[in-house]
Design an enzyme around this catalytic site. Structure first.
Site, mmCIF file in Angstrom:
data_model
loop_
_atom_site.group_PDB
_atom_site.id
_atom_site.type_symbol
_atom_site.label_atom_id
_atom_site.label_comp_id
_atom_site.label_asym_id
_atom_site.label_seq_id
_atom_site.Cartn_x
_atom_site.Cartn_y
_atom_site.Cartn_z
ATOM 1 N N CYS A 1 -0.492 4.110 2.099
ATOM 2 C CA CYS A 1 -0.299 4.001 3.556
ATOM 3 C C CYS A 1 1.162 4.258 3.927
ATOM 4 O O CYS A 1 1.445 4.890 4.940
ATOM 5 C CB CYS A 1 -0.635 2.603 4.077
ATOM 6 S SG CYS A 1 -1.982 1.804 3.274
ATOM 7 N N ASP A 2 2.086 3.701 3.158
ATOM 8 C CA ASP A 2 3.488 3.665 3.582
ATOM 9 C C ASP A 2 4.427 4.566 2.781
ATOM 10 O O ASP A 2 5.595 4.720 3.150
ATOM 11 C CB ASP A 2 4.000 2.216 3.511
ATOM 12 C CG ASP A 2 3.196 1.296 4.413
ATOM 13 O OD1 ASP A 2 2.723 1.773 5.462
ATOM 14 O OD2 ASP A 2 3.020 0.122 4.073
ATOM 15 N N CYS B 1 0.829 -1.204 0.000
ATOM 16 C CA CYS B 1 0.000 0.000 0.000
ATOM 17 C C CYS B 1 0.865 1.257 0.000
ATOM 18 O O CYS B 1 1.342 1.693 1.047
ATOM 19 C CB CYS B 1 -0.933 -0.008 1.214
ATOM 20 S SG CYS B 1 -1.983 1.443 1.259
#
Ligand code: NDP
Length: 313
Positions: A140-141, A137
């Site tokens: 997200c990261d 992701c």
């Protein structure tokens, strides 16, 4: 001994499908209980801009949109709980579902809205370094790789979207594509191809993620020439599609070979009476928030009609 709770309508999953089913089921007085699953809010909580959900003319952030879904379901009276369905028994009229291997719920109707999860390449090095530079992701990261070079594998809309997201944070984005063309929509491909800091490696497959405790690079092989190239990167993102979260239902529910639940055409009905499915767990084709929400509505209406006959006969 813990007591067994009996409910009219149990909803499993908290993406657009589950929450929409909850809104409809609550308004129909089915007093639904919704278990969120591990990823509260579903896949959209890992997205940034959502520009294609009707009703938001300026777009909205995925997590914020899912917060709206949750708040609306709660306001309508849905009992929302955190927990994962770990076992089911759909052999009787009353459907049994175990939450977190301990809580046993008996439900007159069940709505499955468990969505789908990211796929992995299956390399030992990918598994070993997961969470240490390997991620599924970018949204997200990606932040953790600001100013660093990264690689991404995949060639669908997700891979393109994530490559573009990373290109805003990272000086170099190396995109590994296994064929000589991309599966992504033309508009997304064009955006990627016109982004100067995204370098595409066609006909290439990842052989290894290099690094002892964190990602230091990747080794890729050109499947036409056999040439092996090492690229120094700090982050490796996998964006190669999803698997439906349907394993727990397999003994009872008909599925295709990929595990997508089969519903009867024009309905959310599964092969088990009183068990309905909606959202990505039963949709390998459209997989959009708006289609998931639409199918959640169908599942709740189907459940309401089923219960109307069952409980008043
Ligand atoms: P897709 O299934 O569309 O694409 C997966 C990609 O990963 C393909 O390019 C595939 O390659 C590649 N791939 C699969 N396995 C491997 C492997 N082992 N090694 C290397 N590459 C691999 O998944 P997406 O998640 O991209 O998209 C899912 C759906 O969601 C699609 O319908 C998409 O259109 C939609 N979507 C829409 C968005 C939007 O409209 N904004 C954003 C994101 C997704 P190959 O092509 O060779 O099979």
């Amino acid at each position: 001994m813990s007591s067994i709770e009996t409910v009219k309508c149990l909803i499993i999953g908290s993406g657009p499908a589950g929450y929409t089913a909850a809104i409809y089921a609550s308004r129909a007085n089915l007093q639904p209980v919704l278990y969120t699953g591990m990823e509260m809010g579903g896949q959209l909580t890992q997205t940034t801009d959502v520009e294609n959900f009707p009703g938001y003319p300026d777009g909205i952030q995925g997590p914020e949109m899912m917060e709206h879904f949750r708040a609306q379901a709660e306001r309508m009276g849905t009992d929302i709980r955190f927990g994962i369905a770990t076992k089911v028994d759909f052999s009787g009229t009353l459907h049994k579902v175990w939450i977190d291997d301990s809580i046993e719920i008996h439900a007159h109707s069940v709505i499955i809205a468990t969505g789908a999860s990211a796929k992995w390449l299956g390399l030992p090095s990918e598994k070993r370094l997961n969470g240490h530079g390997v991620s599924a992701c970018a949204v997200c990261d990606g932040f953790f790789y600001r100013g660093k070079n990264v690689a991404i594998v995949g060639a669908g809309d997700t891979a393109c979207e994530e490559a573009l997201y990373l290109a805003n944070l990272c000086p170099e984005v190396h995109m590994i594509v296994r064929r000589d063309e991309m599966r992504a929509s033309k508009v997304m491909q064009d955006r990627v191809l016109n982004t100067a800091n995204i370098k595409i490696y066609w006909n290439s497959e990842t052989e290894e993620v290099i690094g002892a405790d964190s990602v230091e690079g990747i080794k890729i092989k050109n499947n036409q020439t056999g040439e092996v190239t090492t690229i120094a990167v700090d982050g490796f993102f996998v964006a190669i599609g999803h698997t439906p979260n349907s394993g727990v239902f397999k003994p009872y529910i008909n599925m295709d070979e990929q595990g997508y639940i089969q519903t009867q055409a024009g309905s959310a009905k599964t092969n088990v009476k009183g068990v309905f499915a909606c959202g990505d767990v039963q949709d390998s084709i459209y997989r959009q928030a708006v289609t998931a929400a639409g199918s959640g509505c169908m599942a709740a209406i189907d459940a309401e009609r089923y219960l109307g006959v069952l409980l008043h006969s």
